[in-house]
Design a protein around this motif. Structure first.
Motif, PDB file in Angstrom:
ATOM      1  N   SER A   1      56.598  39.232  38.081  1.00  0.00           N
ATOM      2  CA  SER A   1      57.069  38.377  39.945  1.00  0.00           C
ATOM      3  C   SER A   1      56.242  37.109  39.678  1.00  0.00           C
ATOM      4  CB  SER A   1      56.801  39.094  41.043  1.00  0.00           C
ATOM      5  OG  SER A   1      55.472  39.120  40.474  1.00  0.00           O
ATOM      6  N   GLN A   2      56.781  36.586  40.875  1.00  0.00           N
ATOM      7  CA  GLN A   2      55.380  34.623  41.216  1.00  0.00           C
ATOM      8  C   GLN A   2      54.089  34.926  41.093  1.00  0.00           C
ATOM      9  OE1 GLN A   2      57.598  32.444  42.416  1.00  0.00           O
ATOM     10  NE2 GLN A   2      59.695  31.872  40.850  1.00  0.00           N
ATOM     11  N   HIS A   3      53.603  36.430  41.713  1.00  0.00           N
ATOM     12  CA  HIS A   3      52.807  36.862  42.248  1.00  0.00           C
ATOM     13  C   HIS A   3      51.227  37.337  41.426  1.00  0.00           C
ATOM     14  CE1 HIS A   3      55.185  37.226  45.326  1.00  0.00           C
ATOM     15  NE2 HIS A   3      53.859  36.882  46.250  1.00  0.00           N
ATOM     16  N   LYS A   4      50.399  36.956  41.837  1.00  0.00           N
ATOM     17  CA  LYS A   4      49.198  37.322  41.006  1.00  0.00           C
ATOM     18  C   LYS A   4      47.646  37.219  41.751  1.00  0.00           C
ATOM     19  CE  LYS A   4      48.875  36.104  36.328  1.00  0.00           C
ATOM     20  NZ  LYS A   4      48.377  35.264  34.809  1.00  0.00           N
ATOM     21  N   ILE A   5      47.134  37.804  40.976  1.00  0.00           N
ATOM     22  CA  ILE A   5      45.949  38.171  42.194  1.00  0.00           C
ATOM     23  C   ILE A   5      44.851  37.552  41.193  1.00  0.00           C
ATOM     24  CG2 ILE A   5      44.856  40.274  43.532  1.00  0.00           C
ATOM     25  CD1 ILE A   5      46.627  41.827  42.978  1.00  0.00           C
ATOM     26  N   LYS A   6      43.969  36.683  42.018  1.00  0.00           N
ATOM     27  CA  LYS A   6      42.841  36.127  41.299  1.00  0.00           C
ATOM     28  C   LYS A   6      41.078  35.909  41.479  1.00  0.00           C
ATOM     29  CE  LYS A   6      42.792  31.737  41.519  1.00  0.00           C
ATOM     30  NZ  LYS A   6      41.613  30.604  41.736  1.00  0.00           N
TER      31      LYS A   6
ATOM     32  N   ILE B   1      38.043  34.560  44.135  1.00  0.00           N
ATOM     33  CA  ILE B   1      38.359  33.100  44.855  1.00  0.00           C
ATOM     34  C   ILE B   1      37.415  32.713  43.887  1.00  0.00           C
ATOM     35  CG2 ILE B   1      36.456  33.754  46.492  1.00  0.00           C
ATOM     36  CD1 ILE B   1      38.039  32.314  48.550  1.00  0.00           C
ATOM     37  N   PHE B   2      38.011  31.058  44.220  1.00  0.00           N
ATOM     38  CA  PHE B   2      37.059  29.805  43.689  1.00  0.00           C
ATOM     39  C   PHE B   2      36.723  29.768  42.401  1.00  0.00           C
ATOM     40  CE2 PHE B   2      34.694  30.919  47.722  1.00  0.00           C
ATOM     41  CZ  PHE B   2      35.049  29.704  48.579  1.00  0.00           C
ATOM     42  N   SER B   3      37.030  30.664  41.512  1.00  0.00           N
ATOM     43  CA  SER B   3      37.160  30.588  40.152  1.00  0.00           C
ATOM     44  C   SER B   3      38.795  31.507  39.639  1.00  0.00           C
ATOM     45  CB  SER B   3      37.033  31.855  39.729  1.00  0.00           C
ATOM     46  OG  SER B   3      37.093  32.414  39.639  1.00  0.00           O
ATOM     47  N   GLU B   4      38.929  30.509  37.631  1.00  0.00           N
ATOM     48  CA  GLU B   4      40.105  31.011  37.170  1.00  0.00           C
ATOM     49  C   GLU B   4      40.477  31.990  36.807  1.00  0.00           C
ATOM     50  OE1 GLU B   4      43.054  28.720  37.335  1.00  0.00           O
ATOM     51  OE2 GLU B   4      41.113  26.914  39.156  1.00  0.00           O
ATOM     52  N   LYS B   5      39.513  32.849  37.221  1.00  0.00           N
ATOM     53  CA  LYS B   5      39.750  34.282  37.016  1.00  0.00           C
ATOM     54  C   LYS B   5      40.612  35.263  36.814  1.00  0.00           C
ATOM     55  CE  LYS B   5      36.633  38.433  35.558  1.00  0.00           C
ATOM     56  NZ  LYS B   5      34.661  39.307  35.947  1.00  0.00           N
ATOM     57  N   PHE B   6      41.253  36.155  36.894  1.00  0.00           N
ATOM     58  CA  PHE B   6      42.527  36.641  37.385  1.00  0.00           C
ATOM     59  C   PHE B   6      41.923  38.116  37.522  1.00  0.00           C
ATOM     60  CE2 PHE B   6      45.368  33.260  36.060  1.00  0.00           C
ATOM     61  CZ  PHE B   6      45.857  33.508  37.441  1.00  0.00           C
ATOM     62  N   VAL B   7      42.584  39.186  38.709  1.00  0.00           N
ATOM     63  CA  VAL B   7      41.775  40.416  38.509  1.00  0.00           C
ATOM     64  C   VAL B   7      42.362  41.282  38.087  1.00  0.00           C
ATOM     65  CG1 VAL B   7      40.553  42.124  40.215  1.00  0.00           C
ATOM     66  CG2 VAL B   7      40.176  39.705  40.566  1.00  0.00           C
ATOM     67  N   PRO B   8      41.689  42.445  37.665  1.00  0.00           N
ATOM     68  CA  PRO B   8      43.052  43.552  36.937  1.00  0.00           C
ATOM     69  C   PRO B   8      43.121  44.288  37.792  1.00  0.00           C
ATOM     70  CG  PRO B   8      40.784  43.439  35.622  1.00  0.00           C
ATOM     71  CD  PRO B   8      40.786  42.711  36.712  1.00  0.00           C
ATOM     72  N   PHE B   9      43.701  45.588  37.412  1.00  0.00           N
ATOM     73  CA  PHE B   9      43.696  46.897  38.443  1.00  0.00           C
ATOM     74  C   PHE B   9      43.977  46.585  39.497  1.00  0.00           C
ATOM     75  CE2 PHE B   9      42.504  48.068  33.800  1.00  0.00           C
ATOM     76  CZ  PHE B   9      44.450  47.781  33.751  1.00  0.00           C
TER      77      PHE B   9
ATOM     78  N   SER C   1      52.673  33.869  49.158  1.00  0.00           N
ATOM     79  CA  SER C   1      51.560  33.072  48.933  1.00  0.00           C
ATOM     80  C   SER C   1      51.254  34.149  46.951  1.00  0.00           C
ATOM     81  CB  SER C   1      50.235  33.907  49.442  1.00  0.00           C
ATOM     82  OG  SER C   1      49.994  33.841  50.839  1.00  0.00           O
ATOM     83  N   PRO C   2      52.139  33.217  46.125  1.00  0.00           N
ATOM     84  CA  PRO C   2      52.180  33.037  44.678  1.00  0.00           C
ATOM     85  C   PRO C   2      51.025  33.508  43.671  1.00  0.00           C
ATOM     86  CG  PRO C   2      52.336  30.954  45.136  1.00  0.00           C
ATOM     87  CD  PRO C   2      52.492  31.771  46.526  1.00  0.00           C
ATOM     88  N   ILE C   3      49.768  33.154  44.621  1.00  0.00           N
ATOM     89  CA  ILE C   3      48.538  33.684  44.760  1.00  0.00           C
ATOM     90  C   ILE C   3      47.737  33.912  45.235  1.00  0.00           C
ATOM     91  CG2 ILE C   3      46.032  32.818  43.369  1.00  0.00           C
ATOM     92  CD1 ILE C   3      48.432  32.468  41.744  1.00  0.00           C
ATOM     93  N   ILE C   4      46.892  35.476  44.974  1.00  0.00           N
ATOM     94  CA  ILE C   4      46.297  36.431  46.179  1.00  0.00           C
ATOM     95  C   ILE C   4      44.936  36.507  45.791  1.00  0.00           C
ATOM     96  CG2 ILE C   4      46.120  39.133  47.243  1.00  0.00           C
ATOM     97  CD1 ILE C   4      48.884  37.099  47.289  1.00  0.00           C
ATOM     98  N   SER C   5      43.650  36.110  46.152  1.00  0.00           N
ATOM     99  CA  SER C   5      42.316  35.598  46.227  1.00  0.00           C
ATOM    100  C   SER C   5      41.912  36.414  46.555  1.00  0.00           C
ATOM    101  CB  SER C   5      42.306  33.975  46.504  1.00  0.00           C
ATOM    102  OG  SER C   5      42.875  33.600  46.129  1.00  0.00           O
TER     103      SER C   5
END
Length: 352
Positions: free
Chosen positions: A3-8, A10-18, A74-78
């Protein structure tokens, strides 16, 4: 497909796994992948669940709760990383002792068909034999809740995994290195790859002078099928997350562990003609004390993954968990358990 949603972070470009995603009913809808992506399948599950609120949970980040409308837009969940203040590290020589004792708070939630069925938490002691890595466990106090509106598979066939977890063999670097290929991009991150396919299965990351392990051992792409005692079980997901009080990936082991979590997912049925029942479970351990011993003070121990009855406690230990990474259950889950589950009879605390 995603989907277009990713979990990131906050305040960085790092995506959060699991990252675990729960509804306000307390059910575990699903888990994001190793790159923080929410798959189209998981997206459909979120919308089909008819949830009005969602909780996003990862042990290294502060739990975030969003309305479904906010999620849609919210395509990006921070998520905000938990801030850790470093303590002084005391170096000990475990080779001179027979046992390593880890005392801590544990909690376990079993979800059947999208509803919390069993919840147990308590204070536990692990005794680890330093020469063989054999582990014994003793529960000192516990609260046990059951949602009696949910039926088991049958009157005679129970599938119950709520209880104290046994530490997985892959909590140590030695075993991870033997089973997987490891790729070190820099001194702060090691990628764990499946040997046969080179598929990315997890990471060991160094942050705030601690090591964080996230590893998907079993996935829905390659489930494990078990047929035993007239029951058929499809083991669809087994993911572990552990945090260690050191900054060297090659030295992660139970001597340094301060937090441990398992996520498990199964489809279970009793007979060939029966429908599968979905069962999901999470198990957590938060270290409170560590000690080296030469003698075991107790000869009575408990079974791992066993739902203990009755509840045995005196003080409110769940309000006194002194661990840097501890967070209460998401309010959505806590509320559902309080409203739909019953505390199994309480007895006075007795010695083992």
């Amino acid at each position: 497909m995603y989907s277009q949603h990713k979990i990131k972070e906050i305040f960085s470009e790092k995506f959060v796994p699991f990252v675990e995603i729960y509804s306000e009913k307390g059910d575990l809808i699903g888990v994001s992948d190793i790159n923080g992506n929410i798959s189209l399948e998981l997206e459909n599950k979120i919308y089909n669940s008819k949830a009005t609120n969602l909780a996003f949970v990862n042990s290294s980040y502060i739990t975030s709760e969003l309305s479904i409308d906010t999620y849609k837009n919210s395509p990006i969940i921070s998520l905000n990383r938990i801030s850790i203040e470093l303590d002084e590290v005391v170096i000990m020589n475990p080779k001179t002792y027979k046992y390593l004792k880890l005392k801590g708070y544990f909690r376990s939630l079993q979800i059947n068909e999208d509803r919390p069925h069993y919840f147990i938490d308590g204070i536990v002691e692990f005794y680890i034999f330093t020469k063989s890595d054999k582990i014994k466990m003793r529960i000192l106090s516990n609260r046990s809740f059951e949602n009696k509106s949910i039926k088991q598979i049958s009157r005679t066939n129970y599938f119950m995994v709520a209880g104290v977890p046994m530490f997985d063999e892959f909590t140590s670097f030695k075993n991870i290195n033997n089973q997987y290929n490891l790729k070190t991009g820099n001194s702060l991150k090691t990628t764990i790859l499946e040997k046969e396919t080179d598929l990315e299965k997890g990471t060991i990351a160094i942050l705030d002078n601690n090591s964080s392990l996230q590893l998907e051992i079993i996935s829905s792409l390659k489930p494990k099928i078990i047929k035993l005692f007239e029951m058929e079980t499809h083991y669809n997901n087994y993911t572990i997350n552990a945090i260690y009080e050191n900054n060297d990936a090659q030295k992660i082991d139970l001597e340094n562990i301060i937090y441990y979590k398992e996520i498990r997912s199964y489809d279970v049925k009793r007979k060939q003609k029966d429908k599968f029942q979905k069962v999901e479970a999470t198990h957590e351990f938060y270290l409170l004390e560590k000690e080296y011993l030469n003698e075991l003070k107790s000869k009575q121990f408990d079974n791992f993954y066993s739902f203990k009855r009755p509840s045995i406690f005196e003080d409110k230990y769940w309000e006194k968990v002194d661990n840097k990474y501890f967070q209460p259950l998401p309010k959505l889950i806590e509320k559902y358990i309080e409203e739909n589950s019953k505390l199994i009879e309480k007895s006075k605390l007795s010695s083992h």
